[in-house]
Motif scaffolding. Sequence first.
Motif, PDB file in Angstrom:
ATOM      1  N   ILE A   1       0.818  -1.272   0.095  1.00 16.21           N
ATOM      2  CA  ILE A   1       0.123   0.034  -0.205  1.00 16.21           C
ATOM      3  C   ILE A   1       0.919   1.412  -0.062  1.00 16.21           C
ATOM      4  O   ILE A   1       0.275   2.397   0.019  1.00 16.21           O
ATOM      5  N   GLY A   2       2.194   1.074   0.002  1.00 15.69           N
ATOM      6  CA  GLY A   2       3.160   2.307   0.115  1.00 15.69           C
ATOM      7  C   GLY A   2       3.002   3.234   1.320  1.00 15.69           C
ATOM      8  O   GLY A   2       3.346   4.398   1.355  1.00 15.69           O
ATOM      9  N   VAL A   3       3.080   2.270   2.513  1.00 12.17           N
ATOM     10  CA  VAL A   3       2.978   3.113   3.981  1.00 12.17           C
ATOM     11  C   VAL A   3       4.237   2.401   4.429  1.00 12.17           C
ATOM     12  O   VAL A   3       4.413   1.094   4.378  1.00 12.17           O
ATOM     13  N   ASP A   4       5.106   3.407   4.989  1.00 12.48           N
ATOM     14  CA  ASP A   4       6.304   2.748   5.758  1.00 12.48           C
ATOM     15  C   ASP A   4       5.864   1.908   6.898  1.00 12.48           C
ATOM     16  O   ASP A   4       4.959   2.180   7.830  1.00 12.48           O
ATOM     17  N   THR A   5       6.856   0.851   7.140  1.00 10.52           N
ATOM     18  CA  THR A   5       6.754   0.174   8.697  1.00 10.52           C
ATOM     19  C   THR A   5       8.048   0.456   9.324  1.00 10.52           C
ATOM     20  O   THR A   5       9.037   0.479   8.553  1.00 10.52           O
ATOM     21  N   LEU A   6       8.102   0.009  10.662  1.00 12.12           N
ATOM     22  CA  LEU A   6       9.216   0.456  11.360  1.00 12.12           C
ATOM     23  C   LEU A   6      10.231  -0.827  11.238  1.00 12.12           C
ATOM     24  O   LEU A   6       9.709  -2.182  11.180  1.00 12.12           O
ATOM     25  N   PRO A   7      11.091  -0.724  11.000  1.00 13.79           N
ATOM     26  CA  PRO A   7      12.311  -1.749  10.860  1.00 13.79           C
ATOM     27  C   PRO A   7      12.168  -2.881  11.868  1.00 13.79           C
ATOM     28  O   PRO A   7      12.047  -2.390  12.782  1.00 13.79           O
ATOM     29  N   ILE A   8      12.223  -4.045  11.491  1.00 14.68           N
ATOM     30  CA  ILE A   8      12.077  -5.294  12.563  1.00 14.68           C
ATOM     31  C   ILE A   8      13.443  -5.331  13.185  1.00 14.68           C
ATOM     32  O   ILE A   8      14.590  -5.379  12.625  1.00 14.68           O
ATOM     33  N   VAL A   9      13.599  -5.292  14.597  1.00 11.84           N
ATOM     34  CA  VAL A   9      14.702  -5.422  15.391  1.00 11.84           C
ATOM     35  C   VAL A   9      14.530  -6.680  16.290  1.00 11.84           C
ATOM     36  O   VAL A   9      13.684  -6.366  17.372  1.00 11.84           O
ATOM     37  N   PRO A  10      14.939  -7.731  15.863  1.00 15.54           N
ATOM     38  CA  PRO A  10      14.735  -9.011  16.845  1.00 15.54           C
ATOM     39  C   PRO A  10      15.030  -8.873  18.366  1.00 15.54           C
ATOM     40  O   PRO A  10      15.995  -7.809  18.543  1.00 15.54           O
ATOM     41  N   GLY A  11      14.390  -9.181  19.235  1.00 14.43           N
ATOM     42  CA  GLY A  11      14.849  -9.095  20.663  1.00 14.43           C
ATOM     43  C   GLY A  11      14.176  -8.266  21.401  1.00 14.43           C
ATOM     44  O   GLY A  11      14.201  -8.208  22.816  1.00 14.43           O
ATOM     45  N   GLN A  12      13.520  -7.286  20.792  1.00 16.03           N
ATOM     46  CA  GLN A  12      12.918  -6.095  21.554  1.00 16.03           C
ATOM     47  C   GLN A  12      11.736  -6.635  22.035  1.00 16.03           C
ATOM     48  O   GLN A  12      10.858  -7.406  21.440  1.00 16.03           O
ATOM     49  N   ASP A  13      11.123  -6.339  23.299  1.00 15.79           N
ATOM     50  CA  ASP A  13       9.715  -6.340  23.832  1.00 15.79           C
ATOM     51  C   ASP A  13       8.745  -5.289  23.029  1.00 15.79           C
ATOM     52  O   ASP A  13       9.154  -4.287  22.500  1.00 15.79           O
ATOM     53  N   ALA A  14       7.497  -5.666  23.292  1.00 19.13           N
ATOM     54  CA  ALA A  14       6.639  -4.629  22.616  1.00 19.13           C
ATOM     55  C   ALA A  14       6.466  -3.337  23.444  1.00 19.13           C
ATOM     56  O   ALA A  14       6.356  -2.551  22.409  1.00 19.13           O
ATOM     57  N   VAL A  15       6.844  -3.272  24.520  1.00 19.25           N
ATOM     58  CA  VAL A  15       6.874  -1.916  24.862  1.00 19.25           C
ATOM     59  C   VAL A  15       8.060  -0.925  24.121  1.00 19.25           C
ATOM     60  O   VAL A  15       8.073   0.110  23.840  1.00 19.25           O
ATOM     61  N   ALA A  16       9.354  -1.765  24.132  1.00 15.17           N
ATOM     62  CA  ALA A  16      10.387  -1.151  23.381  1.00 15.17           C
ATOM     63  C   ALA A  16      10.142  -0.896  22.142  1.00 15.17           C
ATOM     64  O   ALA A  16      10.638   0.161  21.446  1.00 15.17           O
ATOM     65  N   ILE A  17       9.528  -1.863  21.368  1.00 10.81           N
ATOM     66  CA  ILE A  17       9.237  -1.355  19.914  1.00 10.81           C
ATOM     67  C   ILE A  17       8.136  -0.153  20.032  1.00 10.81           C
ATOM     68  O   ILE A  17       8.261   0.601  19.088  1.00 10.81           O
ATOM     69  N   ALA A  18       7.153  -0.153  20.623  1.00 11.09           N
ATOM     70  CA  ALA A  18       6.260   0.795  20.669  1.00 11.09           C
ATOM     71  C   ALA A  18       7.066   2.096  20.924  1.00 11.09           C
ATOM     72  O   ALA A  18       6.634   3.218  20.255  1.00 11.09           O
ATOM     73  N   LYS A  19       7.998   2.209  21.858  1.00 14.18           N
ATOM     74  CA  LYS A  19       8.674   3.600  22.195  1.00 14.18           C
ATOM     75  C   LYS A  19       9.594   4.108  20.812  1.00 14.18           C
ATOM     76  O   LYS A  19       9.647   5.080  20.458  1.00 14.18           O
ATOM     77  N   ARG A  20      10.197   2.773  20.241  1.00 11.81           N
ATOM     78  CA  ARG A  20      11.157   3.206  19.099  1.00 11.81           C
ATOM     79  C   ARG A  20      10.242   3.571  18.002  1.00 11.81           C
ATOM     80  O   ARG A  20      10.635   4.539  17.372  1.00 11.81           O
ATOM     81  N   ALA A  21       8.978   3.193  17.886  1.00  3.69           N
ATOM     82  CA  ALA A  21       8.082   3.479  16.566  1.00  3.69           C
ATOM     83  C   ALA A  21       7.881   5.044  16.936  1.00  3.69           C
ATOM     84  O   ALA A  21       7.655   5.835  16.210  1.00  3.69           O
ATOM     85  N   LYS A  22       7.324   5.396  18.289  1.00  5.47           N
ATOM     86  CA  LYS A  22       6.916   6.742  18.475  1.00  5.47           C
ATOM     87  C   LYS A  22       8.190   7.750  18.305  1.00  5.47           C
ATOM     88  O   LYS A  22       8.032   8.819  17.786  1.00  5.47           O
ATOM     89  N   GLN A  23       9.179   7.290  18.560  1.00  5.27           N
ATOM     90  CA  GLN A  23      10.453   8.029  18.442  1.00  5.27           C
ATOM     91  C   GLN A  23      10.907   8.302  17.049  1.00  5.27           C
ATOM     92  O   GLN A  23      11.063   9.485  16.388  1.00  5.27           O
ATOM     93  N   GLN A  24      10.827   7.245  16.162  1.00  4.76           N
ATOM     94  CA  GLN A  24      10.912   7.299  15.030  1.00  4.76           C
ATOM     95  C   GLN A  24       9.784   8.045  14.185  1.00  4.76           C
ATOM     96  O   GLN A  24      10.201   8.930  12.914  1.00  4.76           O
ATOM     97  N   ALA A  25       8.796   8.197  14.515  1.00  4.40           N
ATOM     98  CA  ALA A  25       7.751   8.900  13.871  1.00  4.40           C
ATOM     99  C   ALA A  25       7.877  10.390  14.451  1.00  4.40           C
ATOM    100  O   ALA A  25       7.781  11.271  13.497  1.00  4.40           O
ATOM    101  N   THR A  26       8.518  10.810  15.426  1.00  2.00           N
ATOM    102  CA  THR A  26       8.847  12.225  15.713  1.00  2.00           C
ATOM    103  C   THR A  26      10.022  12.538  14.847  1.00  2.00           C
ATOM    104  O   THR A  26       9.793  13.489  13.988  1.00  2.00           O
TER     105      THR A  26
END
Length: 298
Positions: free
Chosen positions: A157-182
């Motif tokens: 659909i041409g929408v970006d996804t956060l690169p997958i980093v193995p080993g992170q938990d859900a909260v860590a990924i969510a924080k990284r996503a927000k940071q990346q979005a900012t």
Amino acid sequence: MFENLSDRLSGVLDKLTKQGALSEADVATALREVRVALLEADVSLPVARDFVKAVQTKAEGQAVTKSVTPGQQVVKIVHDELVHVLAGDAADIGALKIDSPPASILMVGLQGSGKTTTTAKLAKRLSERDKKRVLMASLDTRRPAAMEQLAVLGTQIGVDTLPIVPGQDAVAIAKRAKQQATLGGYDVVMLDTAGRLHVDDELMGEVAAVRDATKPHETLLVVDGLTGQDAVNVAEQFDGQVGISGVVLTRMDGDGRGGAALSMRAVTGKPIKFVGLGEKMDALEEFHPERVAGRILG
Ligand code: GDP
């Protein structure tokens, strides 16, 4: 029997009218048909009961017994009441609070409800229709396939996804996503949480932790509209334990009667914002209370 509640109600009441004066008891008898039809449409019993009570009060208020066409009048009252319950505050339908970027949307629900598909459908809609820059992230650490699925849909659909980093938990990924979005200047970040086959404490704990870490602007519960009673239980649990701001009902392209929609609105009071109407990425629409009312009424 269910197929045409409108005709059935009109038939019963108009026939009684021809036999002489119509009584409140006659109306009550006819309204029993409404209750049966609601139950057949998968509406929960307490909701069906309250609904019939509300219709009865309105029928009395409008002096249906004195009407020349009581059947038609009752059908109209039932229809209007269905739309009233389903719509709630109509301004909520299809609307998302995403005006302060990066706004986060937390997508929650059981596995198989259509959560990942709906995340991508909504991202597509926000990006194409509302011209928002959207970033999607999968928080499903237990199922790498789910992360892959979101990445594949993102490319499609041409929408970006956060690169997958193995080993992170859900909260860590969510924080990284927000940071990346900012950092990346995105308007919206969509967080696709992990699902389970059933509601369990571990799942709720994880979703609540993500909620606390991200303070989402919207928390949308994705529910399979064909699951009837179960859908209501799921909605009550998610709303009670995580707190939801709205519902997306999927599989409304199927032959379900939409009773879950009525129960869910009545029980949680939360708006149904969108409906899923198929597997394709364009198969997402704003919820139309009139259509579901029509489906229940037949
Ligand atoms: P998740 O486990 O909740 O993330 O569920 P998925 O997004 O993987 O969806 C499960 C299946 O349901 C997939 O095959 C989807 O294509 C399908 N699906 C999702 N939404 C709809 C819908 O609105 N209608 C129909 N017919 N299928 C849907």
